[in-house]
Write a protein that holds these residues in place. Structure first.
Motif, PDB file in Angstrom:
ATOM      1  N   TYR A 174     -17.581  -1.191 102.191  1.00 28.93           N
ATOM      2  CA  TYR A 174     -16.622  -0.841 101.146  1.00 28.93           C
ATOM      3  C   TYR A 174     -15.749   0.291 101.691  1.00 28.93           C
ATOM      4  O   TYR A 174     -16.273   1.231 102.302  1.00 28.93           O
ATOM      5  CB  TYR A 174     -17.340  -0.392  99.872  1.00 28.93           C
ATOM      6  CG  TYR A 174     -17.888  -1.541  99.065  1.00 28.93           C
ATOM      7  CD1 TYR A 174     -17.226  -1.980  97.924  1.00 28.93           C
ATOM      8  CD2 TYR A 174     -19.051  -2.197  99.438  1.00 28.93           C
ATOM      9  CE1 TYR A 174     -17.713  -3.040  97.171  1.00 28.93           C
ATOM     10  CE2 TYR A 174     -19.549  -3.259  98.697  1.00 28.93           C
ATOM     11  CZ  TYR A 174     -18.874  -3.678  97.564  1.00 28.93           C
ATOM     12  OH  TYR A 174     -19.361  -4.734  96.829  1.00 28.93           O
ATOM     13  N   GLU A 210      -8.514   2.120 100.237  1.00 30.41           N
ATOM     14  CA  GLU A 210      -7.313   1.441 100.730  1.00 30.41           C
ATOM     15  C   GLU A 210      -6.609   2.249 101.814  1.00 30.41           C
ATOM     16  O   GLU A 210      -6.081   1.686 102.770  1.00 30.41           O
ATOM     17  CB  GLU A 210      -6.357   1.170  99.571  1.00 30.41           C
ATOM     18  CG  GLU A 210      -5.215   0.264  99.938  1.00 30.41           C
ATOM     19  CD  GLU A 210      -4.381  -0.127  98.727  1.00 30.41           C
ATOM     20  OE1 GLU A 210      -3.304  -0.687  98.939  1.00 30.41           O
ATOM     21  OE2 GLU A 210      -4.800   0.126  97.588  1.00 30.41           O
ATOM     22  N   PHE A 217     -16.137  -6.441  93.553  1.00 31.57           N
ATOM     23  CA  PHE A 217     -15.159  -6.332  94.632  1.00 31.57           C
ATOM     24  C   PHE A 217     -14.807  -4.873  94.896  1.00 31.57           C
ATOM     25  O   PHE A 217     -14.481  -4.511  96.018  1.00 31.57           O
ATOM     26  CB  PHE A 217     -13.890  -7.116  94.306  1.00 31.57           C
ATOM     27  CG  PHE A 217     -14.102  -8.598  94.262  1.00 31.57           C
ATOM     28  CD1 PHE A 217     -14.410  -9.307  95.419  1.00 31.57           C
ATOM     29  CD2 PHE A 217     -14.006  -9.282  93.076  1.00 31.57           C
ATOM     30  CE1 PHE A 217     -14.619 -10.663  95.384  1.00 31.57           C
ATOM     31  CE2 PHE A 217     -14.215 -10.646  93.028  1.00 31.57           C
ATOM     32  CZ  PHE A 217     -14.522 -11.347  94.189  1.00 31.57           C
ATOM     33  N   CYS A 218     -14.847  -4.040  93.863  1.00 32.21           N
ATOM     34  CA  CYS A 218     -14.500  -2.616  93.985  1.00 32.21           C
ATOM     35  C   CYS A 218     -15.541  -1.769  93.279  1.00 32.21           C
ATOM     36  O   CYS A 218     -16.099  -2.181  92.265  1.00 32.21           O
ATOM     37  CB  CYS A 218     -13.139  -2.340  93.344  1.00 32.21           C
ATOM     38  SG  CYS A 218     -11.763  -3.145  94.153  1.00 32.21           S
ATOM     39  N   SER A 243     -16.321   2.706  92.508  1.00 33.25           N
ATOM     40  CA  SER A 243     -15.826   4.081  92.652  1.00 33.25           C
ATOM     41  C   SER A 243     -16.542   4.750  93.812  1.00 33.25           C
ATOM     42  O   SER A 243     -17.717   4.473  94.070  1.00 33.25           O
ATOM     43  CB  SER A 243     -16.101   4.889  91.388  1.00 33.25           C
ATOM     44  OG  SER A 243     -15.350   4.399  90.317  1.00 33.25           O
ATOM     45  N   MET A 252     -11.118   4.332  94.557  1.00 35.28           N
ATOM     46  CA  MET A 252     -11.791   3.038  94.516  1.00 35.28           C
ATOM     47  C   MET A 252     -12.069   2.594  95.945  1.00 35.28           C
ATOM     48  O   MET A 252     -11.231   2.765  96.831  1.00 35.28           O
ATOM     49  CB  MET A 252     -10.926   1.989  93.814  1.00 35.28           C
ATOM     50  CG  MET A 252     -10.776   2.225  92.331  1.00 35.28           C
ATOM     51  SD  MET A 252     -12.359   2.300  91.445  1.00 35.28           S
ATOM     52  CE  MET A 252     -12.921   0.635  91.566  1.00 35.28           C
ATOM     53  N   LEU A 253     -13.244   2.051  96.150  1.00 38.32           N
ATOM     54  CA  LEU A 253     -13.621   1.460  97.428  1.00 38.32           C
ATOM     55  C   LEU A 253     -13.691  -0.041  97.225  1.00 38.32           C
ATOM     56  O   LEU A 253     -14.303  -0.524  96.267  1.00 38.32           O
ATOM     57  CB  LEU A 253     -14.974   1.988  97.892  1.00 38.32           C
ATOM     58  CG  LEU A 253     -15.141   3.500  97.989  1.00 38.32           C
ATOM     59  CD1 LEU A 253     -16.556   3.855  98.441  1.00 38.32           C
ATOM     60  CD2 LEU A 253     -14.110   4.109  98.914  1.00 38.32           C
ATOM     61  N   GLN A 254     -13.068  -0.772  98.117  1.00 36.89           N
ATOM     62  CA  GLN A 254     -13.012  -2.232  98.013  1.00 36.89           C
ATOM     63  C   GLN A 254     -13.902  -2.857  99.074  1.00 36.89           C
ATOM     64  O   GLN A 254     -13.974  -2.364 100.211  1.00 36.89           O
ATOM     65  CB  GLN A 254     -11.568  -2.697  98.200  1.00 36.89           C
ATOM     66  CG  GLN A 254     -11.390  -4.172  98.010  1.00 36.89           C
ATOM     67  CD  GLN A 254      -9.923  -4.563  98.083  1.00 36.89           C
ATOM     68  OE1 GLN A 254      -9.025  -3.731  98.162  1.00 36.89           O
ATOM     69  NE2 GLN A 254      -9.668  -5.859  98.037  1.00 36.89           N
ATOM     70  N   HIS A 255     -14.566  -3.957  98.720  1.00 35.30           N
ATOM     71  CA  HIS A 255     -15.366  -4.704  99.692  1.00 35.30           C
ATOM     72  C   HIS A 255     -14.398  -5.311 100.705  1.00 35.30           C
ATOM     73  O   HIS A 255     -13.552  -6.114 100.351  1.00 35.30           O
ATOM     74  CB  HIS A 255     -16.170  -5.788  98.958  1.00 35.30           C
ATOM     75  CG  HIS A 255     -17.085  -6.563  99.854  1.00 35.30           C
ATOM     76  ND1 HIS A 255     -17.670  -7.731  99.440  1.00 35.30           N
ATOM     77  CD2 HIS A 255     -17.524  -6.365 101.118  1.00 35.30           C
ATOM     78  CE1 HIS A 255     -18.422  -8.210 100.403  1.00 35.30           C
ATOM     79  NE2 HIS A 255     -18.351  -7.389 101.432  1.00 35.30           N
ATOM     80  N   VAL A 256     -14.515  -4.881 101.954  1.00 38.65           N
ATOM     81  CA  VAL A 256     -13.591  -5.305 103.004  1.00 38.65           C
ATOM     82  C   VAL A 256     -14.366  -5.883 104.187  1.00 38.65           C
ATOM     83  O   VAL A 256     -15.590  -5.741 104.272  1.00 38.65           O
ATOM     84  CB  VAL A 256     -12.712  -4.128 103.495  1.00 38.65           C
ATOM     85  CG1 VAL A 256     -11.818  -3.608 102.364  1.00 38.65           C
ATOM     86  CG2 VAL A 256     -13.554  -2.996 104.066  1.00 38.65           C
ATOM     87  N   TRP A 298     -15.339  -8.813 105.133  1.00 35.80           N
ATOM     88  CA  TRP A 298     -16.487  -9.619 104.707  1.00 35.80           C
ATOM     89  C   TRP A 298     -17.194 -10.274 105.883  1.00 35.80           C
ATOM     90  O   TRP A 298     -18.397 -10.529 105.818  1.00 35.80           O
ATOM     91  CB  TRP A 298     -16.037 -10.674 103.701  1.00 35.80           C
ATOM     92  CG  TRP A 298     -15.553 -10.123 102.401  1.00 35.80           C
ATOM     93  CD1 TRP A 298     -14.944  -8.917 102.168  1.00 35.80           C
ATOM     94  CD2 TRP A 298     -15.632 -10.758 101.138  1.00 35.80           C
ATOM     95  NE1 TRP A 298     -14.639  -8.773 100.837  1.00 35.80           N
ATOM     96  CE2 TRP A 298     -15.043  -9.897 100.185  1.00 35.80           C
ATOM     97  CE3 TRP A 298     -16.131 -11.980 100.719  1.00 35.80           C
ATOM     98  CZ2 TRP A 298     -14.959 -10.220  98.840  1.00 35.80           C
ATOM     99  CZ3 TRP A 298     -16.040 -12.306  99.377  1.00 35.80           C
ATOM    100  CH2 TRP A 298     -15.467 -11.425  98.444  1.00 35.80           C
TER     101      TRP A 298
END
Length: 140
Positions: A18, A21, A39-40, A42, A49-53, A55
């Motif tokens: 995670y 951006e 998917f996101c 905190s 926000m931390l995003q699942h990247v 994959w």
């Protein structure tokens, strides 16, 4: 012994990346369950926000041993569901733009019970710090 070749979700028992951006924060979070993950999430301070990247970097590690204070996904417990519902209703209850909540439920307790009924206890993901868990609170 668990048959690790059978799982319902692609992210089951995966260590997942995670990231913010802007690239300023990265956190690897283990999914200790055969369930979906958001998917996101905190970050720890709640300001990004931390995003699942990436994959393709997810790695299924069935016997992963999280370190104390490492965050992991677990099944939402009844106690945590109630805490969330109470915190949410307390936050929104007296806001002018949320009068419809008061009209719909009448009391805070009924509003909390309404949220609990929709919370998917035992199925929904919950993000917790590993060291804060009660023994047996996650599946291995």
């Amino acid at each position: 012994m668990r048959d690790f070749n059978r799982y319902r979700h692609k992210g089951a028992f995966c260590l997942m990346k995670y990231a913010a951006e802007d690239g300023s924060e990265v956190e690897w979070i283990w999914n200790s369950r055969d369930g979906v993950t958001p998917f996101c999430v905190s970050n720890r301070t709640g300001d990004k926000m931390l995003q699942h990247v990436d994959w393709h970097l997810d790695r299924r590690i069935f016997d992963y041993q999280p370190m104390p204070c490492e965050r992991i996904f677990v099944d939402l417990s009844p106690d945590r569901a109630r805490q969330r519902a109470e915190r949410t209703i307390e936050h929104y209850w007296n806001r002018d733009d949320c009068a419809h909540i008061r009209q719909l439920f009448g009391t805070k307790e009924k509003a909390i019970e309404g949220l609990l009924a929709e919370s998917r206890v035992g199925e929904a993901p919950d993000l917790v710090e590993f060291g804060s868990l009660e023994p047996g609170a996650y599946r291995r």
